[in-house]
Design an enzyme around this catalytic site. Structure first.
Site, PDB file in Angstrom:
ATOM      1  N   LYS A 213      60.907  36.155  41.649  1.00  0.00           N
ATOM      2  CA  LYS A 213      61.707  36.543  40.491  1.00  0.00           C
ATOM      3  C   LYS A 213      62.819  37.512  40.897  1.00  0.00           C
ATOM      4  O   LYS A 213      63.987  37.327  40.549  1.00  0.00           O
ATOM      5  CB  LYS A 213      60.814  37.168  39.412  1.00  0.00           C
ATOM      6  N   GLU A 219      56.334  39.921  51.176  1.00  0.00           N
ATOM      7  CA  GLU A 219      55.747  38.808  51.931  1.00  0.00           C
ATOM      8  C   GLU A 219      56.599  37.551  51.792  1.00  0.00           C
ATOM      9  O   GLU A 219      56.885  36.853  52.775  1.00  0.00           O
ATOM     10  CB  GLU A 219      54.330  38.511  51.422  1.00  0.00           C
ATOM     11  N   GLY A 273      53.710  36.434  36.201  1.00  0.00           N
ATOM     12  CA  GLY A 273      53.562  35.644  37.422  1.00  0.00           C
ATOM     13  C   GLY A 273      52.398  34.683  37.386  1.00  0.00           C
ATOM     14  O   GLY A 273      52.537  33.494  37.701  1.00  0.00           O
ATOM     15  N   ARG A 274      51.232  35.156  36.961  1.00  0.00           N
ATOM     16  CA  ARG A 274      50.040  34.309  36.973  1.00  0.00           C
ATOM     17  C   ARG A 274      50.052  33.283  35.847  1.00  0.00           C
ATOM     18  O   ARG A 274      49.207  32.385  35.826  1.00  0.00           O
ATOM     19  CB  ARG A 274      48.783  35.177  36.915  1.00  0.00           C
ATOM     20  N   GLU A 360      43.247  39.558  37.513  1.00  0.00           N
ATOM     21  CA  GLU A 360      44.451  40.376  37.426  1.00  0.00           C
ATOM     22  C   GLU A 360      44.761  40.715  35.977  1.00  0.00           C
ATOM     23  O   GLU A 360      45.290  41.794  35.683  1.00  0.00           O
ATOM     24  CB  GLU A 360      45.637  39.650  38.082  1.00  0.00           C
ATOM     25  N   HIS A 391      24.856  23.282  47.592  1.00  0.00           N
ATOM     26  CA  HIS A 391      24.308  23.501  48.932  1.00  0.00           C
ATOM     27  C   HIS A 391      24.865  24.784  49.541  1.00  0.00           C
ATOM     28  O   HIS A 391      24.803  24.974  50.755  1.00  0.00           O
ATOM     29  CB  HIS A 391      24.621  22.296  49.820  1.00  0.00           C
ATOM     30  N   LYS A 516      50.714  48.155  47.751  1.00  0.00           N
ATOM     31  CA  LYS A 516      52.065  47.828  48.229  1.00  0.00           C
ATOM     32  C   LYS A 516      52.792  49.070  48.719  1.00  0.00           C
ATOM     33  O   LYS A 516      53.435  49.069  49.770  1.00  0.00           O
ATOM     34  CB  LYS A 516      52.883  47.176  47.101  1.00  0.00           C
TER      35      LYS A 516
END
Length: 568
Positions: A213, A219, A273-274, A360, A391, A516
């Site tokens: 954005k 990153e 964002g999510r 979040e 399993h 951060k």
């Protein structure tokens, strides 16, 4: 309820607390024997069947939860979200991911403006650009078609689109639309992720989509600069404009990076964002891979649930019921976790996405007014497709901690297999487990049953299953783009309902900021130590020791290294 009042101070909350003792006297074996109760806990909408009869809840529990919803002003809060009010109060923003999949003629206001027209302007631009790339009218710097797409983003710019992509990879319609194309995602700043992502790709046929954005996410931008160098080293600096595009709102930084601002696709502050997979963040790379018409069906599926959530009475409202039951499990029965168990490999990336959306959003310790919560909020989400999970971690779910489970099944497999002579088809074998596991958790197995089966006495306690372990079952008719959109929206709204009940802000994420800022201090120290030999200062003994060891062991790294790209 006054805005400053904690939900735990209200009478319906106290009534539910007192009700827990009644529920503890009941076992799911007994609750499931009541056919009227079970029938009333089935909800069907638009092909989806929800069965929540295996919850540790009675009809009285449900009524008490509805009263809790009323005192929490749930309906009012839902309306405020859909009406574009600034319910994300700490950031003074609206929360309008529902506008991202609204039909073109819908009206959804934000700050006095209908934002749906803005959404469709971007969708139309995505459709036009993706069709140019897919048809071969937009080509790379050497004239070759761009058949491969790498989407660079992290968190909400990665997990949601990856979930949808993975779900569609095996859908027949999507396979046909994606012939000859591949979509990859680069998220982790670890150079290993870079190496794996570009392995086997040719820069001449690759289009890179940078999703950020602000165009400042550390990153993402380091990965973007890395792939820019990968392109430039092979094709020259001028190739960037042909091989890199952006999903961003910061056009100045997009242009400074070397990307034509005309090839930047916008989204808005009211898209968290999510919750952004239905924006250009997800729709753009997914349209490049599958074509806009397929992804539009995904948006329509999400919109179907949006309308259901907004208009359906709570008694038949799937996200509301699921949200209330989650609050019941977490805050009253004391179960902190939830297992997401899709019985289809196509949904293998659902749990990682919902981990972010849920944890979040609702991983908060204060109310929306900043008052510390005297109760636990939020859920620990994890999961794995069945039957793989059986399993792996089902041992704990059956005989260890009580973990409420979401079982998700699909009536028609995307890729059916039939073998002559087998008792059932492969999908029937999978679904046999989908139907059996919830009952195994609910009923368990008693010592008396084991003794009747002549189990040796020293093994009886080891083979006893207490049962009474809650779950919900969600049955989808199929798993096409439309159904994937439905499933996404169910979880998004369910999580919002939980936050509305708890009285927290599900739409900010201050918890990701501290790490951060501390990483920025370390970054500066690493640079100063490597380039100027400066001593490590300003950290505690433990961190100083670790950084010292790291620098000593990597002393062969030159202070000003030449550009070096992965060698896989």
């Amino acid at each position: 309820m006054a805005s400053s009042t904690l939900i735990s101070d209200t009478q319906p909350w106290k009534d539910l607390k007192a009700h827990v003792e009644d529920i503890k006297k009941s076992h799911l074996r007994d609750l499931l024997s009541n056919e009227e109760r079970s029938r009333s806990m089935l909800v069907e909408f638009d092909g989806i069947l929800l069965d929540y009869s295996r919850q540790q809840a009675t009809l009285e529990t449900r009524e008490k939860l509805f009263r809790l919803a009323e005192v929490a002003s749930l309906k009012q809060k839902i309306n405020q979200m859909y009406n574009g009010e600034h319910i994300n109060s700490t950031e003074n923003r609206a929360v309008l991911h529902v506008a991202l999949r609204a039909p073109r003629d819908a009206v959804i206001q934000s700050d006095g403006k209908n934002v749906v027209s803005d959404v469709w302007n971007v969708l139309d631009k995505i459709k036009e650009f993706s069709e140019r790339v897919r048809s071969g009218s937009w080509v790379g710097a050497t004239g070759k078609e761009l058949k491969d797409v790498v989407a660079i983003g992290i968190g909400g710019s990665f997990l949601g689109p990856l979930f949808v992509h993975t779900a569609l990879q095996t859908d027949p319609e999507a396979i046909e639309s994606a012939k000859g194309r591949q979509l990859r995602f680069l998220a982790n700043v670890d150079p290993i992720d870079v190496a794996k992502t570009i392995r086997g790709l040719n820069p001449e046929t690759t289009l890179v989509v940078v999703v950020s954005k602000t165009f400042t996410t550390a990153e993402t931008m380091l990965n973007a600069r890395t792939l820019r160098e990968w392109i430039v080293s092979a094709l020259g600096p001028s190739a960037v404009a042909k091989h890199m595009v952006a999903v961003s709102t910061n056009l100045a930084l997009v242009e400074k990076f070397g990307i034509d601002p005309n090839n930047a696709f916008a989204f808005w502050d009211w898209v968290g964002g999510r919750y952004s997979v239905c924006s250009a963040v997800g729709v753009f790379p997914l349209s490049l891979q599958y074509g806009f018409s397929v992804i539009e069906k995904f948006l329509k599926g999400a919109n179907s649930i949006d309308q259901h959530m907004y208009s359906e009475p709570f008694e038949r409202n799937i996200p509301v019921l699921l949200g209330l039951l989650s609050v019941w499990n977490v805050s009253f029965l004391g179960y902190p976790a939830r297992a997401i168990l899709p019985y289809t490999q196509a949904l293998e990336k659902l749990a990682p996405h919902i981990q972010q959306v849920s944890m979040e959003s609702n991983g908060k310790g204060v109310s929306i007014d900043g008052v510390p919560l005297p109760f636990e909020a939020g859920e620990i989400d994890f999961g794995e497709p069945g039957t793989n999970g059986q399993h792996s971690f089902y041992q704990l779910i059956h005989q260890g901690r009580v973990i409420p489970c979401d079982f998700i099944g699909v009536v028609k497999s995307q890729q059916p297999v039939y073998l002559k002579g087998e008792v059932v088809s492969n999908h029937d074998e999978l679904m046999s487990n989908f139907f059996a596991q919830p009952d195994a958790l609910a009923y368990g197995k008693t010592p008396e049953q084991l003794q009747n089966e002549n189990v040796p006495s020293h093994l009886v306690s080891h083979k006893t299953f207490s049962g009474n372990r809650p779950s919900v079952s969600i049955l989808l008719p199929s798993l096409n783009a439309y159904n994937v959109g439905q499933l996404l929206a169910i979880y998004e709204h369910r999580i919002a309902v939980e936050g509305f009940i708890w009285g927290i802000n599900s739409f900010d994420q201050w918890g990701v900021e501290l790490g951060k800022s501390l990483a920025t201090q370390v970054r500066k120290q690493l640079n100063a130590s490597r380039t100027k030999g400066e001593p490590i200062q300003g950290f505690n003994f433990s961190t100083t020791t670790l950084i010292t060891r790291y620098l000593q062991a990597s002393a062969d790294v030159p202070a000003d290294p030449p550009t070096s790209l992965p060698q896989i």
